[in-house]
Design a protein around this motif. Sequence first.
Motif, PDB file in Angstrom:
ATOM      1  N   VAL A  56       0.848  -1.414   0.049  1.00  0.00           N
ATOM      2  CA  VAL A  56      -0.038  -0.085  -0.017  1.00  0.00           C
ATOM      3  C   VAL A  56       0.794   1.231  -0.052  1.00  0.00           C
ATOM      4  CG1 VAL A  56      -1.885   1.345   1.360  1.00  0.00           C
ATOM      5  CG2 VAL A  56      -1.703  -1.229   1.437  1.00  0.00           C
ATOM      6  N   VAL A  57       0.737   2.081  -0.955  1.00  0.00           N
ATOM      7  CA  VAL A  57       1.510   3.436  -1.035  1.00  0.00           C
ATOM      8  C   VAL A  57       0.212   4.302  -1.169  1.00  0.00           C
ATOM      9  CG1 VAL A  57       3.180   4.708  -1.935  1.00  0.00           C
ATOM     10  CG2 VAL A  57       3.500   2.172  -2.026  1.00  0.00           C
ATOM     11  N   ALA A  58      -0.166   4.856  -0.359  1.00  0.00           N
ATOM     12  CA  ALA A  58      -1.501   5.488  -0.418  1.00  0.00           C
ATOM     13  C   ALA A  58      -1.167   7.135   0.268  1.00  0.00           C
ATOM     14  CB  ALA A  58      -2.566   5.030   0.685  1.00  0.00           C
ATOM     15  N   ALA A  59      -1.372   7.794  -0.642  1.00  0.00           N
ATOM     16  CA  ALA A  59      -1.174   9.422  -0.619  1.00  0.00           C
ATOM     17  C   ALA A  59      -2.453  10.200  -0.255  1.00  0.00           C
ATOM     18  CB  ALA A  59      -0.516  10.136  -1.566  1.00  0.00           C
ATOM     19  N   GLY A  60      -2.294  11.185   0.702  1.00  0.00           N
ATOM     20  CA  GLY A  60      -3.792  11.803   1.064  1.00  0.00           C
ATOM     21  C   GLY A  60      -4.942  11.022   1.314  1.00  0.00           C
ATOM     22  N   ARG A  61      -5.981  11.106   0.522  1.00  0.00           N
ATOM     23  CA  ARG A  61      -7.368  10.474   0.689  1.00  0.00           C
ATOM     24  C   ARG A  61      -7.340   9.140   0.643  1.00  0.00           C
ATOM     25  NH1 ARG A  61     -12.021  14.123   1.431  1.00  0.00           N
ATOM     26  NH2 ARG A  61     -11.433  16.042   1.255  1.00  0.00           N
ATOM     27  N   ASN A  62      -6.042   8.545  -0.294  1.00  0.00           N
ATOM     28  CA  ASN A  62      -6.243   7.204  -0.625  1.00  0.00           C
ATOM     29  C   ASN A  62      -5.783   6.386   0.541  1.00  0.00           C
ATOM     30  OD1 ASN A  62      -6.419   7.721  -3.155  1.00  0.00           O
ATOM     31  ND2 ASN A  62      -4.369   8.172  -3.986  1.00  0.00           N
ATOM     32  N   ALA A  63      -5.185   6.994   1.634  1.00  0.00           N
ATOM     33  CA  ALA A  63      -5.088   6.294   2.829  1.00  0.00           C
ATOM     34  C   ALA A  63      -6.361   5.780   3.546  1.00  0.00           C
ATOM     35  CB  ALA A  63      -4.327   7.142   3.728  1.00  0.00           C
ATOM     36  N   ASN A  64      -7.597   6.303   3.022  1.00  0.00           N
ATOM     37  CA  ASN A  64      -8.717   5.766   3.645  1.00  0.00           C
ATOM     38  C   ASN A  64      -9.143   4.407   3.154  1.00  0.00           C
ATOM     39  OD1 ASN A  64     -10.720   7.917   5.699  1.00  0.00           O
ATOM     40  ND2 ASN A  64      -8.651   8.916   4.463  1.00  0.00           N
ATOM     41  N   ILE A  65      -8.538   4.105   1.849  1.00  0.00           N
ATOM     42  CA  ILE A  65      -8.631   2.854   1.464  1.00  0.00           C
ATOM     43  C   ILE A  65      -7.807   1.834   1.850  1.00  0.00           C
ATOM     44  CG2 ILE A  65      -8.802   1.534  -0.621  1.00  0.00           C
ATOM     45  CD1 ILE A  65      -9.179   4.256  -2.289  1.00  0.00           C
ATOM     46  N   ILE A  66      -8.256   0.986   3.018  1.00  0.00           N
ATOM     47  CA  ILE A  66      -7.429   0.168   3.715  1.00  0.00           C
ATOM     48  C   ILE A  66      -6.419  -0.650   2.799  1.00  0.00           C
ATOM     49  CG2 ILE A  66      -7.291  -1.535   5.715  1.00  0.00           C
ATOM     50  CD1 ILE A  66      -8.736   1.263   6.260  1.00  0.00           C
ATOM     51  N   HIS A  67      -6.971  -1.336   1.916  1.00  0.00           N
ATOM     52  CA  HIS A  67      -6.083  -1.778   1.096  1.00  0.00           C
ATOM     53  C   HIS A  67      -6.129  -1.640  -0.402  1.00  0.00           C
ATOM     54  CE1 HIS A  67      -7.009  -6.050   3.373  1.00  0.00           C
ATOM     55  NE2 HIS A  67      -5.920  -5.593   4.045  1.00  0.00           N
ATOM     56  N   TYR A  68      -5.429  -0.276  -0.372  1.00  0.00           N
ATOM     57  CA  TYR A  68      -5.236   0.413  -1.492  1.00  0.00           C
ATOM     58  C   TYR A  68      -4.057  -0.074  -2.164  1.00  0.00           C
ATOM     59  CZ  TYR A  68      -3.956   4.253  -4.411  1.00  0.00           C
ATOM     60  OH  TYR A  68      -3.533   5.411  -5.579  1.00  0.00           O
ATOM     61  N   ILE A  69      -3.993  -0.435  -3.433  1.00  0.00           N
ATOM     62  CA  ILE A  69      -2.707  -1.045  -3.946  1.00  0.00           C
ATOM     63  C   ILE A  69      -2.715  -0.559  -5.484  1.00  0.00           C
ATOM     64  CG2 ILE A  69      -2.566  -2.947  -2.349  1.00  0.00           C
ATOM     65  CD1 ILE A  69      -3.774  -4.767  -4.732  1.00  0.00           C
ATOM     66  N   SER A  70      -3.713   0.490  -5.938  1.00  0.00           N
ATOM     67  CA  SER A  70      -3.410   0.954  -7.220  1.00  0.00           C
ATOM     68  C   SER A  70      -2.023   1.771  -7.301  1.00  0.00           C
ATOM     69  CB  SER A  70      -4.683   1.837  -7.432  1.00  0.00           C
ATOM     70  OG  SER A  70      -5.811   1.363  -7.353  1.00  0.00           O
ATOM     71  N   ASN A  71      -1.690   2.648  -6.246  1.00  0.00           N
ATOM     72  CA  ASN A  71      -0.326   3.212  -6.418  1.00  0.00           C
ATOM     73  C   ASN A  71       0.054   4.010  -7.556  1.00  0.00           C
ATOM     74  OD1 ASN A  71      -0.092   1.897  -3.702  1.00  0.00           O
ATOM     75  ND2 ASN A  71       1.183   0.170  -4.851  1.00  0.00           N
ATOM     76  N   ASN A  72      -1.048   4.656  -8.025  1.00  0.00           N
ATOM     77  CA  ASN A  72      -0.718   5.398  -9.545  1.00  0.00           C
ATOM     78  C   ASN A  72      -1.213   6.982  -9.264  1.00  0.00           C
ATOM     79  OD1 ASN A  72      -3.536   5.260  -8.916  1.00  0.00           O
ATOM     80  ND2 ASN A  72      -4.067   3.955 -10.872  1.00  0.00           N
ATOM     81  N   GLN A  73      -1.203   7.535  -7.974  1.00  0.00           N
ATOM     82  CA  GLN A  73      -1.454   8.759  -7.844  1.00  0.00           C
ATOM     83  C   GLN A  73      -0.399   9.615  -7.500  1.00  0.00           C
ATOM     84  OE1 GLN A  73      -3.002  11.669  -8.526  1.00  0.00           O
ATOM     85  NE2 GLN A  73      -4.903  10.822  -7.772  1.00  0.00           N
ATOM     86  N   ILE A  74      -0.317  11.068  -8.129  1.00  0.00           N
ATOM     87  CA  ILE A  74       0.901  11.977  -7.643  1.00  0.00           C
ATOM     88  C   ILE A  74       0.818  12.591  -6.258  1.00  0.00           C
ATOM     89  CG2 ILE A  74       1.962  14.214  -8.092  1.00  0.00           C
ATOM     90  CD1 ILE A  74       2.361  11.904 -10.319  1.00  0.00           C
ATOM     91  N   ILE A  75       1.752  12.578  -5.421  1.00  0.00           N
ATOM     92  CA  ILE A  75       1.551  13.004  -4.078  1.00  0.00           C
ATOM     93  C   ILE A  75       1.822  14.504  -4.194  1.00  0.00           C
ATOM     94  CG2 ILE A  75       2.829  12.654  -1.833  1.00  0.00           C
ATOM     95  CD1 ILE A  75       4.022  10.051  -3.004  1.00  0.00           C
ATOM     96  N   ARG A  76       1.000  15.022  -3.289  1.00  0.00           N
ATOM     97  CA  ARG A  76       0.941  16.600  -3.513  1.00  0.00           C
ATOM     98  C   ARG A  76       1.561  17.022  -2.343  1.00  0.00           C
ATOM     99  NH1 ARG A  76       0.508  17.183  -8.843  1.00  0.00           N
ATOM    100  NH2 ARG A  76      -1.745  16.061  -9.363  1.00  0.00           N
ATOM    101  N   SER A  77       1.947  18.168  -2.277  1.00  0.00           N
ATOM    102  CA  SER A  77       2.543  18.999  -1.234  1.00  0.00           C
ATOM    103  C   SER A  77       1.598  19.054  -0.128  1.00  0.00           C
ATOM    104  CB  SER A  77       2.971  20.564  -1.583  1.00  0.00           C
ATOM    105  OG  SER A  77       3.584  21.071  -0.428  1.00  0.00           O
ATOM    106  N   GLY A  78       2.030  18.851   1.176  1.00  0.00           N
ATOM    107  CA  GLY A  78       1.262  18.710   2.541  1.00  0.00           C
ATOM    108  C   GLY A  78       0.449  17.402   2.627  1.00  0.00           C
ATOM    109  N   ASP A  79       0.577  16.256   1.572  1.00  0.00           N
ATOM    110  CA  ASP A  79       0.030  15.174   2.056  1.00  0.00           C
ATOM    111  C   ASP A  79       0.630  14.042   2.842  1.00  0.00           C
ATOM    112  OD1 ASP A  79      -2.313  15.466   0.206  1.00  0.00           O
ATOM    113  OD2 ASP A  79      -1.154  14.232  -1.590  1.00  0.00           O
ATOM    114  N   LEU A  80      -0.112  13.239   3.653  1.00  0.00           N
ATOM    115  CA  LEU A  80       0.367  12.322   4.422  1.00  0.00           C
ATOM    116  C   LEU A  80       0.521  11.094   3.278  1.00  0.00           C
ATOM    117  CD1 LEU A  80      -1.175  12.141   7.837  1.00  0.00           C
ATOM    118  CD2 LEU A  80       0.967  12.788   7.300  1.00  0.00           C
TER     119      LEU A  80
END
Length: 507
Positions: free
Chosen positions: A302-326
């Motif tokens: 799981v590499v989940a930036a921002g709101r993607n972290a709310n998806i427990i088993h998020y494995i798409s891992n295809n988003q750009i990580i924006r400034s300020g994101d966890l």
Amino acid sequence: MFNSVKHSLRYNPSKFGYQLLAHFSAETTAKNDPTQRECTRNSYPHAMCGQPTSITHSHLIKHGEVLPGISLQELERRRSKLVESVTLAMHTKNIQRQQIVIIPASSKIYMSDKIPYIFRQNTDFLYFSGCQEPDSILVLTCKEDKSSFTLFVRPRDEHSELWDGPRTGVEIAAEIFGTDHALPLTKFEQFVASLIQEDKKSIIWYDHADVVQPILHKKLCQLIKLTDNQIFASPKTLFHQIRLIKSACEVDLMRESCRIASDAIAQTIQSSKPEMSEHQLFATVDYECRMRGAEHLAYPPVVAAGRNANIIHYISNNQIIRSGDLVLMDAGCEYHGYSSDITRTWPISGKFTPEQRVLYEIVLDVQKILIETLKDMPSLDNVFHHMCFLLGKRLQEINLIPKNIDEEKLLTAAYMYCPHHVSHYLGMDVHDTGKISRSIRIQPGMIITIEPGVYVNPKNPHAPSQFHGLGIRIEDDILVTENGSEVLTKDCPKEVAEIETLASQNQ
């Protein structure tokens, strides 16, 4: 197939299985002395073996080992425990019948024509046999006070070995893996059918729920019809009870798996920066694990930036990580068959916002308390209940849960923020020994995870808007000891100051 089995029984003596063993015994029966076995094994040419040995891969496997870190004596101890477990299970039920335990290896699985997925051996088969070759079968027979292990393997085949590499073959399999006998796969049906013919009341232990060899499964479904009871006994719980408590050599392998993953994740945090993609961090942690000696990642991370972290088993891992994101990363590696499982959350810009920091500190504090309570040997379910209570109380302090509710509603509200269990068993599989209930008390020698989290879904009626979309989880791997616990992933930073220092390195 069924007719062919009956045909072989009609025209062959009833003790065909034992005749097969006698026929091959000169070549396949293992010596009594493990040292002799090792010497005999070392006398064979390198190409004779279908997996690394201490001769061909001395950098991986020491003299006396069958797998990296796993000796022949260790495999024999595991098989002895299996015999004891099967015998005890039958004595408890006052059943005096022949027991036949069948453990299949995995088959190769293909993603397209002639293009295989990376092979991963059936864990239970590997645990008891040490054999990495596909389509093999390990058979334990127990009758009265006698037991025997027979390994069925693919015969040598020059054409197949040209394309897929060497096979160990029948001739030396018993010596390599320390079984009593080895036979070619082509003799499996006749062997089992003859055993059943000798004792139609035989109990066949076979995991028919999780099929790993479809062709073998069909054969066994026909063979079971030769028995009086015509029902398989599932051995899965017995297997997992044995695997649950780790031996000293398993703990050593787990320590190394956890060390590798800890260092790899720390390096990944250090190299991260805004505008990277989640995929780049996936590639980084994969690379860092492999460069430190792991064969591959233990699971899709799981590499989940921002709101993607709310998806427990998020494995798409295809988003750009924006400034300020966890960034929430859940990753581990497989090292010589043993898996680590770590989660860390960090601010991509190098510093937590006030809302991110307060939530992170709550999750970290709760995790530390839960790890400390392991000295009391609670069940994993009790740890989860305790987590919900602690999390609920702390979230009340920052107004994410109302303060004027009873304990039952408090636990329900906390579960809305953390809708997953806080712990699972860990070992050869990431979710190891799945047949073992999480309601039993933990014991020394178990390895578990502790992984509280908080996920602030905007749909949560209690959540203030400034926390919406935040997702935080912290996960460590813990060896349960007589004195409490050993954090195997202690080298992976998680304190606020450590995380911010690491995450600031590449800004």
